[in-house]
Design a protein around this motif. Sequence first.
Motif, short mmCIF file in Angstrom:
data_model
loop_
_atom_site.label_atom_id
_atom_site.label_comp_id
_atom_site.label_asym_id
_atom_site.label_seq_id
_atom_site.Cartn_x
_atom_site.Cartn_y
_atom_site.Cartn_z
N ILE A 169 0.86 -1.18 0.00
CA ILE A 169 0.00 0.00 0.00
C ILE A 169 0.90 1.23 0.00
O ILE A 169 1.68 1.43 0.93
CB ILE A 169 -0.91 0.02 1.24
N MET A 205 -2.74 5.52 1.96
CA MET A 205 -4.03 5.14 2.51
C MET A 205 -4.52 6.24 3.43
O MET A 205 -3.74 7.09 3.88
CB MET A 205 -3.95 3.80 3.26
N GLU A 216 -9.04 4.27 6.76
CA GLU A 216 -8.69 2.95 6.26
C GLU A 216 -7.76 2.24 7.22
O GLU A 216 -7.92 1.05 7.53
CB GLU A 216 -8.03 3.05 4.88
N THR A 239 -8.25 -1.18 -0.70
CA THR A 239 -6.91 -0.83 -0.22
C THR A 239 -6.28 -1.99 0.54
O THR A 239 -5.09 -2.25 0.41
CB THR A 239 -6.97 0.42 0.67
#
Length: 455
Positions: free
Chosen positions: A238, A241, A245, A301
């Motif tokens: 990732i 984010m 999240e 995500t």
Amino acid sequence: MKVVKFGGSSLATGEQVAKVVSILNADTERRVIVTSAPGKRNPTDIKVTDLLIQYAQCAITHQETAPVVTQILARYQAISDYFDLPNEVMIALTNRLHNIATTTFADNAHLLATYKAQGELLNAILLAAILNQQGVPAKFVDPQTVGFLVGGAPDDATVLPMTYANLARWTLPDTRIVFPGFFGYNQTGDICTFARGGSDITGAILSRGLRADLYENFTDVDAIFTVDTHIVPHPAMITKMSYREMRELSYAGFSVFQDEAIIPAIQGQIPVNVKNTNNPTAPGTLIVPEQFLFNPANPITGIACSDRFSALYLHRYLLNKEVGFTLKLLEIFQKYNLSYEHIPSGIDDLTIIFDRSKLDATTIHSLCRDIRTTLHPDYLEWIDDYAIIMVVGEGIAHTIDTMGKIIDSLTQNNIAIHMINQGASRISIMIGTQRKDAPAAVRHIYDTFFVKSEV
């Protein structure tokens, strides 16, 4: 200005501390450094914090403390020797460690908190000495001197609002500041430690209080991954984010942060960058307020799962017509000092999901008995075989077919869905399954959104 926190693995050995020095040299904006206690040097090693707990227990039970004190000091001595520091540094650390044994405490809880905090405190003193010796002007700062005040229990501290006012008034010196994580002082001058998140929380509080431009959290991974690497080998990373999240994923099992650890940074709207001490040039994962996000390429995500939950299923015909039914149920929870995690419902059904770690068999038995006696359900079942999967992404709110793809990925692979619920924020979808099905469910959802989407 940046606040930088280094985890226990980053400060476990002289070699690792040398990497920390290089990281600080690479960016003069890294002004405030938060230390953890030295962590494990290898899988069979003992963390310094665990050794300090042993030291405290020996003090409480009036056992010989010399062997464990020797072990603790040896950890700091090895780091000191690596940098060839003058003897005066280790003498100062030794005196501090011995002096707490002669201190009088209000009770054993305050004693334990003070002993545990020494890991971060001694490491901050040591790192400041190393930086100065390496030509990087640095100053150790004790939290008490800047009014880093906390309330709550000795082992469950919460930051007091006046701490932020105190930090806002503090003028940072021109040198680097080395600040121990994990603890603060209550208003009577006693040390209290944070229950969860430790030094992460300290870094987040300082970031907010000092109005940092960025909070860098250095650990031992290149980034936060989309899914647990024990479930999916080599998953996607990732890169960016949102705070919410991160909170949703941490709650369901992401282990980089405790889900409450960065709340102060969230409140202060400070971006957080998770980076790797062993690979500091990697971009890591940037955690930002929602408004700073660009349109995500993938609606998902991250995916997390946890089997720490249990569920209470309750069925009663015409439940939706009965005024006060839920109130009576909540009053029973209050009697047992219980909080629930979720209550998905139907017209005749309720499922109450609990964190199983907060319950024992006796409480469960008594709770079910009281519900039967008070509410007279047609059917009541306690379900221990329960796991929750969280599918999280800011993009979920802006795509129509995400829910359908998730359901298809599970039903086509014979995984039964016990519960499915989309949160009010519309960025998370919660799925209940049997524990044995949870890892496979995560893999199939991952394949649907991260593997098939690349084909």
